[in-house]
Design a protein around this motif. Structure first.
Motif, PDB file in Angstrom:
ATOM      1  N   ALA A   1       0.846  -1.194   0.000  1.00 28.26           N
ATOM      2  CA  ALA A   1       0.000   0.000   0.000  1.00 28.26           C
ATOM      3  C   ALA A   1       0.875   1.235   0.000  1.00 28.26           C
ATOM      4  O   ALA A   1       2.072   1.169   0.273  1.00 28.26           O
ATOM      5  CB  ALA A   1      -0.916   0.007   1.222  1.00 28.26           C
ATOM      6  N   VAL A   2       0.257   2.358  -0.326  1.00 24.69           N
ATOM      7  CA  VAL A   2       0.890   3.661  -0.198  1.00 24.69           C
ATOM      8  C   VAL A   2       0.117   4.395   0.892  1.00 24.69           C
ATOM      9  O   VAL A   2      -1.114   4.463   0.847  1.00 24.69           O
ATOM     10  CB  VAL A   2       0.833   4.455  -1.520  1.00 24.69           C
ATOM     11  N   ILE A   3       0.840   4.905   1.879  1.00 22.86           N
ATOM     12  CA  ILE A   3       0.200   5.632   2.970  1.00 22.86           C
ATOM     13  C   ILE A   3       0.446   7.121   2.749  1.00 22.86           C
ATOM     14  O   ILE A   3       1.591   7.569   2.734  1.00 22.86           O
ATOM     15  CB  ILE A   3       0.751   5.209   4.341  1.00 22.86           C
ATOM     16  N   PHE A   4      -0.642   7.866   2.560  1.00 18.74           N
ATOM     17  CA  PHE A   4      -0.572   9.310   2.370  1.00 18.74           C
ATOM     18  C   PHE A   4      -0.836   9.997   3.694  1.00 18.74           C
ATOM     19  O   PHE A   4      -1.730   9.597   4.436  1.00 18.74           O
ATOM     20  CB  PHE A   4      -1.610   9.776   1.350  1.00 18.74           C
TER      21      PHE A   4
ATOM     22  N   HIS B   1      -2.399  17.307   5.255  1.00 20.45           N
ATOM     23  CA  HIS B   1      -2.041  18.502   6.033  1.00 20.45           C
ATOM     24  C   HIS B   1      -2.576  18.408   7.453  1.00 20.45           C
ATOM     25  O   HIS B   1      -1.963  18.917   8.380  1.00 20.45           O
ATOM     26  CB  HIS B   1      -2.594  19.769   5.363  1.00 20.45           C
ATOM     27  N   ALA B   2      -3.726  17.756   7.616  1.00 17.18           N
ATOM     28  CA  ALA B   2      -4.357  17.630   8.930  1.00 17.18           C
ATOM     29  C   ALA B   2      -3.755  16.492   9.753  1.00 17.18           C
ATOM     30  O   ALA B   2      -4.176  16.258  10.875  1.00 17.18           O
ATOM     31  CB  ALA B   2      -5.854  17.409   8.762  1.00 17.18           C
ATOM     32  N   GLY B   3      -2.789  15.763   9.180  1.00 21.05           N
ATOM     33  CA  GLY B   3      -2.162  14.666   9.902  1.00 21.05           C
ATOM     34  C   GLY B   3      -2.883  13.339   9.754  1.00 21.05           C
ATOM     35  O   GLY B   3      -2.500  12.343  10.361  1.00 21.05           O
ATOM     36  N   LYS B   4      -3.927  13.299   8.961  1.00 21.58           N
ATOM     37  CA  LYS B   4      -4.671  12.062   8.723  1.00 21.58           C
ATOM     38  C   LYS B   4      -3.866  11.170   7.784  1.00 21.58           C
ATOM     39  O   LYS B   4      -3.209  11.649   6.864  1.00 21.58           O
ATOM     40  CB  LYS B   4      -6.027  12.402   8.101  1.00 21.58           C
ATOM     41  N   MET B   5      -3.932   9.871   8.018  1.00 21.20           N
ATOM     42  CA  MET B   5      -3.230   8.920   7.167  1.00 21.20           C
ATOM     43  C   MET B   5      -4.252   8.105   6.386  1.00 21.20           C
ATOM     44  O   MET B   5      -5.228   7.614   6.944  1.00 21.20           O
ATOM     45  CB  MET B   5      -2.345   8.026   7.999  1.00 21.20           C
ATOM     46  N   VAL B   6      -4.020   8.010   5.074  1.00 14.35           N
ATOM     47  CA  VAL B   6      -4.947   7.334   4.178  1.00 14.35           C
ATOM     48  C   VAL B   6      -4.174   6.299   3.366  1.00 14.35           C
ATOM     49  O   VAL B   6      -3.131   6.603   2.796  1.00 14.35           O
ATOM     50  CB  VAL B   6      -5.628   8.348   3.220  1.00 14.35           C
ATOM     51  N   CYS B   7      -4.707   5.085   3.315  1.00 14.42           N
ATOM     52  CA  CYS B   7      -4.067   4.001   2.562  1.00 14.42           C
ATOM     53  C   CYS B   7      -4.623   3.934   1.150  1.00 14.42           C
ATOM     54  O   CYS B   7      -5.835   3.979   0.952  1.00 14.42           O
ATOM     55  CB  CYS B   7      -4.318   2.668   3.252  1.00 14.42           C
ATOM     56  N   GLY B   8      -3.729   3.806   0.185  1.00 13.31           N
ATOM     57  CA  GLY B   8      -4.132   3.685  -1.210  1.00 13.31           C
ATOM     58  C   GLY B   8      -3.540   2.435  -1.830  1.00 13.31           C
ATOM     59  O   GLY B   8      -2.447   2.006  -1.464  1.00 13.31           O
ATOM     60  N   LYS B   9      -4.260   1.862  -2.767  1.00 13.77           N
ATOM     61  CA  LYS B   9      -3.792   0.680  -3.489  1.00 13.77           C
ATOM     62  C   LYS B   9      -2.802   1.140  -4.554  1.00 13.77           C
ATOM     63  O   LYS B   9      -3.129   1.984  -5.392  1.00 13.77           O
ATOM     64  CB  LYS B   9      -4.987  -0.031  -4.126  1.00 13.77           C
ATOM     65  N   PRO B  10      -1.577   0.611  -4.540  1.00 15.95           N
ATOM     66  CA  PRO B  10      -0.526   1.102  -5.448  1.00 15.95           C
ATOM     67  C   PRO B  10      -0.894   1.089  -6.931  1.00 15.95           C
ATOM     68  O   PRO B  10      -0.419   1.933  -7.686  1.00 15.95           O
ATOM     69  CB  PRO B  10       0.651   0.153  -5.184  1.00 15.95           C
ATOM     70  N   GLY B  11      -1.750   0.194  -7.353  1.00 19.08           N
ATOM     71  CA  GLY B  11      -2.108   0.104  -8.764  1.00 19.08           C
ATOM     72  C   GLY B  11      -3.187   1.065  -9.204  1.00 19.08           C
ATOM     73  O   GLY B  11      -3.420   1.243 -10.403  1.00 19.08           O
ATOM     74  N   ASP B  12      -3.852   1.720  -8.256  1.00 23.06           N
ATOM     75  CA  ASP B  12      -4.927   2.656  -8.609  1.00 23.06           C
ATOM     76  C   ASP B  12      -4.351   3.927  -9.231  1.00 23.06           C
ATOM     77  O   ASP B  12      -3.341   4.461  -8.780  1.00 23.06           O
ATOM     78  CB  ASP B  12      -5.755   3.021  -7.379  1.00 23.06           C
ATOM     79  N   LYS B  13      -5.041   4.419 -10.253  1.00 29.61           N
ATOM     80  CA  LYS B  13      -4.554   5.600 -10.975  1.00 29.61           C
ATOM     81  C   LYS B  13      -4.422   6.813 -10.060  1.00 29.61           C
ATOM     82  O   LYS B  13      -3.428   7.537 -10.127  1.00 29.61           O
ATOM     83  CB  LYS B  13      -5.468   5.919 -12.150  1.00 29.61           C
ATOM     84  N   TRP B  14      -5.391   7.060  -9.186  1.00 25.13           N
ATOM     85  CA  TRP B  14      -5.325   8.234  -8.317  1.00 25.13           C
ATOM     86  C   TRP B  14      -4.131   8.163  -7.383  1.00 25.13           C
ATOM     87  O   TRP B  14      -3.520   9.176  -7.077  1.00 25.13           O
ATOM     88  CB  TRP B  14      -6.634   8.452  -7.559  1.00 25.13           C
ATOM     89  N   VAL B  15      -3.771   6.958  -6.959  1.00 23.99           N
ATOM     90  CA  VAL B  15      -2.602   6.777  -6.085  1.00 23.99           C
ATOM     91  C   VAL B  15      -1.329   7.096  -6.862  1.00 23.99           C
ATOM     92  O   VAL B  15      -0.465   7.842  -6.395  1.00 23.99           O
ATOM     93  CB  VAL B  15      -2.568   5.343  -5.515  1.00 23.99           C
ATOM     94  N   GLN B  16      -1.212   6.559  -8.062  1.00 21.56           N
ATOM     95  CA  GLN B  16      -0.038   6.814  -8.900  1.00 21.56           C
ATOM     96  C   GLN B  16       0.088   8.295  -9.244  1.00 21.56           C
ATOM     97  O   GLN B  16       1.194   8.840  -9.252  1.00 21.56           O
ATOM     98  CB  GLN B  16      -0.115   5.975 -10.172  1.00 21.56           C
ATOM     99  N   ASP B  17      -1.045   8.951  -9.508  1.00 21.96           N
ATOM    100  CA  ASP B  17      -1.023  10.384  -9.827  1.00 21.96           C
ATOM    101  C   ASP B  17      -0.470  11.203  -8.659  1.00 21.96           C
ATOM    102  O   ASP B  17       0.359  12.100  -8.855  1.00 21.96           O
ATOM    103  CB  ASP B  17      -2.425  10.885 -10.187  1.00 21.96           C
ATOM    104  N   ILE B  18      -0.912  10.893  -7.446  1.00 20.53           N
ATOM    105  CA  ILE B  18      -0.433  11.640  -6.276  1.00 20.53           C
ATOM    106  C   ILE B  18       1.051  11.374  -6.040  1.00 20.53           C
ATOM    107  O   ILE B  18       1.821  12.299  -5.769  1.00 20.53           O
ATOM    108  CB  ILE B  18      -1.250  11.296  -5.014  1.00 20.53           C
ATOM    109  N   VAL B  19       1.461  10.128  -6.155  1.00 20.69           N
ATOM    110  CA  VAL B  19       2.877   9.789  -5.969  1.00 20.69           C
ATOM    111  C   VAL B  19       3.732  10.541  -6.987  1.00 20.69           C
ATOM    112  O   VAL B  19       4.766  11.126  -6.641  1.00 20.69           O
ATOM    113  CB  VAL B  19       3.106   8.261  -6.058  1.00 20.69           C
ATOM    114  N   ASN B  20       3.292  10.560  -8.238  1.00 22.59           N
ATOM    115  CA  ASN B  20       4.046  11.269  -9.284  1.00 22.59           C
ATOM    116  C   ASN B  20       4.107  12.773  -9.012  1.00 22.59           C
ATOM    117  O   ASN B  20       5.151  13.405  -9.208  1.00 22.59           O
ATOM    118  CB  ASN B  20       3.451  10.995 -10.659  1.00 22.59           C
TER     119      ASN B  20
END
Length: 95
Positions: A61-64, A67-86
């Motif tokens: 997983a990718v853990i984002f 700004h508020a300190g919240k942590m959100v898990c994303g599936k590495p293969g999802d497009k929105w996750v890849q877009d944020i990482v990039n």
């Protein structure tokens, strides 16, 4: 009655967050793991940083962190996750 129902709901949500984002330190010495992925995309403007879960975790997983300190898990293969990482990589390399 409404107060006890609200309190119970708050406790349930708090326990769910703890299960998603942390493990007892005696078991997990290598970092956080994700139990489930976010089902809705996170706006990239809210993300401060990200990290990949380690090989000790049962699922990648990718853990984002927002700004508020919240942590959100994303599936590495999802497009929105890849877009944020990039975008985060681009930000880091440009300044």
């Amino acid at each position: 009655m409404k107060t006890s129902t609200s309190a119970l709901a708050i406790l349930f949500v708090a326990s769910l967050c703890c299960q998603v984002f942390s493990s007892p330190t005696s078991v997990n010495l290598s970092g956080r793991c994700c139990v489930q992925y976010s089902t809705k995309p996170l706006p990239s403007s809210r993300v401060v940083m990200y990290e990949h879960t380690g090989s000790h975790c049962p699922q990648l997983a990718v853990i984002f962190t927002t700004h508020a300190g919240k942590m959100v898990c994303g599936k590495p293969g999802d497009k929105w996750v890849q877009d944020i990482v990039n975008r985060q990589k681009d930000k880091a390399s440009s300044g």
